[in-house]
Design an enzyme around this catalytic site. Structure first.
Site, short mmCIF file in Angstrom:
data_model
loop_
_atom_site.label_atom_id
_atom_site.label_comp_id
_atom_site.label_asym_id
_atom_site.label_seq_id
_atom_site.Cartn_x
_atom_site.Cartn_y
_atom_site.Cartn_z
N ASP A 1 -6.66 -3.97 8.02
CA ASP A 1 -6.10 -4.96 7.48
C ASP A 1 -5.46 -5.91 8.35
O ASP A 1 -5.00 -7.07 7.88
CB ASP A 1 -5.09 -4.30 6.37
CG ASP A 1 -5.51 -3.50 5.47
OD1 ASP A 1 -4.83 -2.66 4.75
OD2 ASP A 1 -6.85 -3.37 5.06
N ARG B 1 -7.53 -0.29 -6.91
CA ARG B 1 -7.78 1.10 -6.53
C ARG B 1 -6.78 2.02 -6.92
O ARG B 1 -6.81 3.04 -6.45
CB ARG B 1 -7.88 1.01 -4.94
CG ARG B 1 -9.16 0.17 -4.31
CD ARG B 1 -10.21 1.15 -4.53
NE ARG B 1 -10.28 2.17 -3.63
CZ ARG B 1 -11.60 3.00 -3.59
NH1 ARG B 1 -12.57 2.82 -4.65
NH2 ARG B 1 -11.50 3.88 -2.69
N ASN C 1 0.81 -1.23 0.04
CA ASN C 1 0.09 0.08 -0.06
C ASN C 1 0.96 1.28 -0.14
O ASN C 1 0.52 2.23 0.16
CB ASN C 1 -0.80 -0.09 1.34
CG ASN C 1 -1.97 -1.02 0.90
OD1 ASN C 1 -2.20 -1.60 -0.06
ND2 ASN C 1 -2.63 -1.35 2.05
N VAL D 1 -13.94 0.59 9.67
CA VAL D 1 -13.38 1.31 8.54
C VAL D 1 -14.15 0.87 7.32
O VAL D 1 -14.44 1.55 6.57
CB VAL D 1 -11.92 0.99 8.36
CG1 VAL D 1 -11.25 1.61 6.95
CG2 VAL D 1 -11.07 1.64 9.51
N CYS E 1 -16.95 -4.39 -4.24
CA CYS E 1 -15.96 -5.22 -4.21
C CYS E 1 -16.15 -6.00 -2.75
O CYS E 1 -17.07 -5.96 -2.20
CB CYS E 1 -14.28 -4.85 -3.88
SG CYS E 1 -13.98 -4.07 -2.45
#
Ligand code: EPZ
Length: 452
Positions: free
Chosen positions: A327, A112, A41, A349, A136
């Site tokens: 995550d 993304r 990320n 989130v 998604c």
């Protein structure tokens, strides 16, 4: 025509049962060490930053995850050159061509990242095309915050069936407050403000380590960016940006996944390549649950193990940084199925990030999902009908089952559960894991998870 789904490549729809499969034989504690490379990320954002200059940009500590291939293709279509070797990439964007609708639709469906090139495209050509948002496996993944940011900088947007077209003569500095500290919208702000005319300010910004790594990249390029203590980012626009040399931060999400595997199986795993301070919240929760770890003097080698015969149950609420990262949630909750008591989880989130618990139940876990906010915070999803809280009763003896991976982090959770279960599990869609965990099978080998 329905909008194309925009998703992290790792969150693509559930693969067919005949997807890339793996059989895992569980029941043994894991033992071994692995090296974690560049953050999934952080890497692609630094690559997008390279499109803001015509000078060469060099990134090292790059991992070989397939998620990056989408960015390579995007850069090539836009007219840049990408030279890659085992652990580095050199990007030069002498020119920049706005992506056409067909490319936008195809690339946005897989990742993304393309939406993050919108501000870059407006700077380079005054024109940009974005795929209309779609769903998604962890939620609708909208882009309204990105549009809020770009409109504030003076972009004009026109909505068509499947795409949104934007135009701007020159992006002008803006003061913006985000409705939610969105990582992507903060990155969009950074790309827009760095070369905008005048000063900009973003309040309620995301301040994840991956964001701070992008700030370092942009600062190396000549940007003037300050991150204030109160989640406010201030930027003074400059006329142009230069190239950079940058070593990407390690992937703290991958590190936490392997640590959760050690916790769930009662084994121990040494993880090289991630800094302690990027994991500090995770480390505190890990220790509270009955895990423990030792960390070397440099802070970038962490050895994780279960310190107690029985893990302790927890009340866990995810949050934006510096909270417990969303995550980290699914791999860690999988380990909580082995805790001695009742754990309560509140995912604040994403609205739909507990789907993986259905698969854990098929392995014997006792998990109930709720639409209520089961945590101290009344979050954005409390009013809707979103299954975003869970109660986990442990310890439960897990047994092998057949599983289909829906997304990256859930996929790792399935491997953790299969490794903790007695007997064999057949897991479909393992190729999704290659999109966010480099050399995944080799790492499983290195920690002694029996698989074929
Ligand atoms: C990034 O996604 C990460 N992906 C995600 O990692 C991570 O979970 C997420 O940040 C949160 O930390 C990458 O960096 C490629 P957001 P991003 O904008 O930027 C809502 C993984 O497993 N939202 O912070 O897309 C959104 O729906 C992936 O590695 C809007 O409503 O996340 C979500 O509920 C999964 N409108 C929340 O904000 C918008 O315009 C957080 O999203 C944008 C976001």
């Amino acid at each position: 025509m329905t909008a194309s789904p925009t998703a992290d490549p790792i969150d693509s729809p559930t693969p067919p049962r005949n997807g890339d499969t793996m059989t895992v034989r569980g029941g043994q504690p894991v033992e071994g060490s692995i090296h974690v490379r560049g953050s999934k990320n952080a890497m692609p954002k630094a690559m997008v930053a390279a499109l803001l200059t015509t000078e060469p940009c060099h990134l090292t500590n790059i991992s070989s995850i397939t998620d990056i291939a989408v960015v390579d293709e995007l850069i090539s279509i836009a007219g840049g050159t990408v030279e890659r070797d085992a652990d580095s990439v050199r990007i030069t964007a002498h020119t920049f061509n706005t992506l056409g609708e067909a490319d936008v639709m195809r690339l946005h469906t897989a990742s993304r990242i393309p939406v993050l090139t919108t501000a870059v495209s407006l700077h380079r050509t005054g024109h940009a095309v974005v795929a209309a948002p779609g769903g998604c496996s962890i939620g609708p993944r909208p882009v309204d915050f990105h549009l809020l940011v770009l409109r504030a900088f003076g972009a004009r947007d026109e909505h068509h069936d499947d795409v949104i077209e934007l135009h701007a003569d020159r992006l002008r500095g803006a003061r913006i407050e985000l409705p939610f500290p969105s990582v992507g919208a903060t990155e969009q702000f950074l790309f827009a403000s760095a070369l905008a005319e005048g000063d900009s300010e973003l309040s309620n910004a995301a301040i994840e380590p991956e964001i701070l790594d992008l700030v370092c990249v942009l600062q190396k390029m000549g940007a003037i960016i300050s991150v204030e203590p109160n989640r406010t980012i201030r930027v003074t626009g400059v006329g142009e940006l230069g190239g950079f040399e940058h070593r990407v931060i390690g992937d703290r999400l991958e590190a936490a996944s392997w640590a959760s595997l050690a916790l769930a199986t009662g084994g121990n795993i040494t993880v090289h390549g991630v800094q302690q301070q990027e994991l500090s919240t995770f480390l505190n929760v890990y220790r509270r649950a009955g895990g423990d770890f030792t960390i070397d003097a440099d802070g970038n080698t962490l050895s994780f193990r279960r310190a107690r015969r029985m893990l302790r149950p927890l009340a866990l609420e995810t949050d934006v940084h510096p909270g417990f990262m969303t995550d980290w949630q699914s791999p860690f909750v999988t380990a909580l199925t082995q805790a001695d008591g009742v754990s309560v989880i509140h995912e604040t989130v994403y609205e739909d990030r507990l789907g993986y618990t259905d698969a854990l139940r098929s392995l014997g876990a006792q998990i109930q999902v709720f639409t209520e906010c089961l945590g101290p915070t009344r979050c954005r999803f409390g009013a809707g009908n979103h299954r975003h809280s869970a109660v986990v009763v442990g310890p439960t003896k897990l047994h092998g089952a057949e599983l289909v991976i829906p997304d990256l982090r859930a996929g790792f959770s399935y491997v953790i559960a299969a490794a903790a279960a007695e007997g064999e599990s057949l897991i479909h869609g393992v190729d999704l894991l290659d999109r966010g965990y480099s050399d995944f099978r080799a790492k499983l080998e290195a920690v002694g998870v029996e698989h074929r």
